[in-house]
Design a protein around this motif. Structure first.
Motif, PDB file in Angstrom:
ATOM      1  N   CYS C   9       0.837  -1.208   0.000  1.00 12.17           N
ATOM      2  CA  CYS C   9       0.000   0.000   0.000  1.00 12.17           C
ATOM      3  C   CYS C   9       0.873   1.259   0.000  1.00 12.17           C
ATOM      4  CB  CYS C   9      -0.937  -0.022   1.211  1.00 12.17           C
ATOM      5  SG  CYS C   9      -2.204   1.267   1.150  1.00 12.17           S
ATOM      6  N   CYS C  13       0.796   4.174  -2.794  1.00 10.06           N
ATOM      7  CA  CYS C  13       0.564   5.587  -2.427  1.00 10.06           C
ATOM      8  C   CYS C  13       1.672   6.473  -2.988  1.00 10.06           C
ATOM      9  CB  CYS C  13       0.496   5.758  -0.915  1.00 10.06           C
ATOM     10  SG  CYS C  13      -1.040   5.165  -0.183  1.00 10.06           S
ATOM     11  N   ALA C  53      -0.743   9.428   3.576  1.00 13.25           N
ATOM     12  CA  ALA C  53      -1.125   8.043   3.901  1.00 13.25           C
ATOM     13  C   ALA C  53       0.124   7.171   4.025  1.00 13.25           C
ATOM     14  CB  ALA C  53      -2.064   7.484   2.819  1.00 13.25           C
ATOM     15  N   CYS C  68      -6.379   5.920   5.280  1.00 13.75           N
ATOM     16  CA  CYS C  68      -6.398   5.194   4.000  1.00 13.75           C
ATOM     17  C   CYS C  68      -7.803   5.170   3.406  1.00 13.75           C
ATOM     18  CB  CYS C  68      -5.861   3.773   4.191  1.00 13.75           C
ATOM     19  SG  CYS C  68      -4.055   3.701   4.296  1.00 13.75           S
ATOM     20  N   CYS C  71      -8.168   8.499   1.831  1.00  6.32           N
ATOM     21  CA  CYS C  71      -7.257   8.564   0.677  1.00  6.32           C
ATOM     22  C   CYS C  71      -7.869   7.821  -0.515  1.00  6.32           C
ATOM     23  CB  CYS C  71      -5.904   7.963   1.063  1.00  6.32           C
ATOM     24  SG  CYS C  71      -4.638   8.155  -0.206  1.00  6.32           S
ATOM     25  N   CYS C 104      -5.626   1.023  -0.709  1.00  6.84           N
ATOM     26  CA  CYS C 104      -6.054   1.785   0.472  1.00  6.84           C
ATOM     27  C   CYS C 104      -7.375   1.259   1.033  1.00  6.84           C
ATOM     28  CB  CYS C 104      -6.180   3.275   0.131  1.00  6.84           C
ATOM     29  SG  CYS C 104      -4.594   4.120   0.073  1.00  6.84           S
TER      30      CYS C 104
END
Lengths: 111, 111, 111, 111
Positions: C9, C13, C53, C68, C71, C104
């Motif tokens: 993740c 991001c 994030a 998250c 996001c 996310c």
């Protein structure tokens, strides 16, 4: 750094960051957006650098003075561009950038 | 700036920011936290500057090269401090900082 | 959170933040910039949220999962807008946003 | 969102971010730093979220209200922790966090 001077610079950085964020969004909504390209681009940088300059000063970073020197360059570039546009948000942003540049230059010299 | 060099520098900045965030939190949990004060403080700065350096490069900012020069200073300071501590997170952070410093110095020279 | 999932993740991001920063600047240079207004605006938000994030996950923040979730909303909105434009940078950004949204959302559920 | 309310919330966010950055650095210098671990960790999150909440409001982001709701959670957690410590910087930070939480909750409801 003198504590009162630093408080004044932090305030100027925060005010400038807010003015730049607002100016970028308002420029995007203008009918002559194609003329506002450089203003929007410089607003993005200036907002980010001002926010971080305020944070570094508040945390007493060893890099705060050097960072303020670089932030002043971002502010000068943004002020110069914004001053050329007659939109209220540009004129207000130019003033906030000009004031922040002076505060940051003073902070950079005081290091 | 050469595009491949910039991609490499962006990757190093992102990796360094992540290592610094993790190191700061892990240092806070160490039993000898009083010995980790400076490490935590430098981690905070280095993470913030690396994140912004990556952003400025990605957006093609006029200030990217100058910013990378300052980011390299943050990385050098953090690498030097972290290297003195035997915790795995400090050793890994020192390596990420060292590599990011070299990439950022190269970027700053290429401007 | 599973450590491998979190690493995945964080990577998504960071990749999304870079794609959004690049897309915003490239959109500003397009000849049809007046059609790219919403894309630029959403790119700014998505880049900022993705960067934070990644930082919150890396530092093990209590708020990482909730963040998250938010996001992912920024990523979904940006992906939907970017996908409508044929510029390479928009298509690449849409893919990065789509992938990041999925990562996310998975992170937010795992909390 | 009402414009005056938003200005008030932006000011509270900026003041809170500054208080949190200062508190984290001051906590790191305290002789009882081992008792300040959670305060430092929460200060980091709260500073970052407050800075971004102010930026999102200033730019008129679609996500500003949702973000303020999450920011209020960060402020509440930080205020609760800081209030338990007698250091001046903790007490001042607790007040800034408390005020910012109220402003952000009001902003989140107004969405």
């Amino acid at each position: 750094m003198n504590r009162n001077d630093m408080q004044s610079c932090i305030q100027a950085c925060n005010a400038c960051a807010i003015a730049c964020e607002h100016c970028a969004s308002a420029c995007l909504q203008e009918s002559n957006v194609e003329a506002m390209r450089r203003c929007i681009q410089l607003d993005r940088d200036c907002a980010d650098l001002c926010r971080m300059a305020a944070a570094l000063m508040a945390r007493g970073s060893d890099l705060a003075a050097d960072f303020c020197g670089l932030c002043a360059k971002a502010c000068r570039a943004c002020a110069e561009e914004c001053a050329q546009h007659q939109h209220d948000h540009c004129q207000q942003c130019a003033q906030a950038c000009h004031r922040c540049a002076e505060e940051c230059e003073s902070m950079a010299r005081a290091a």
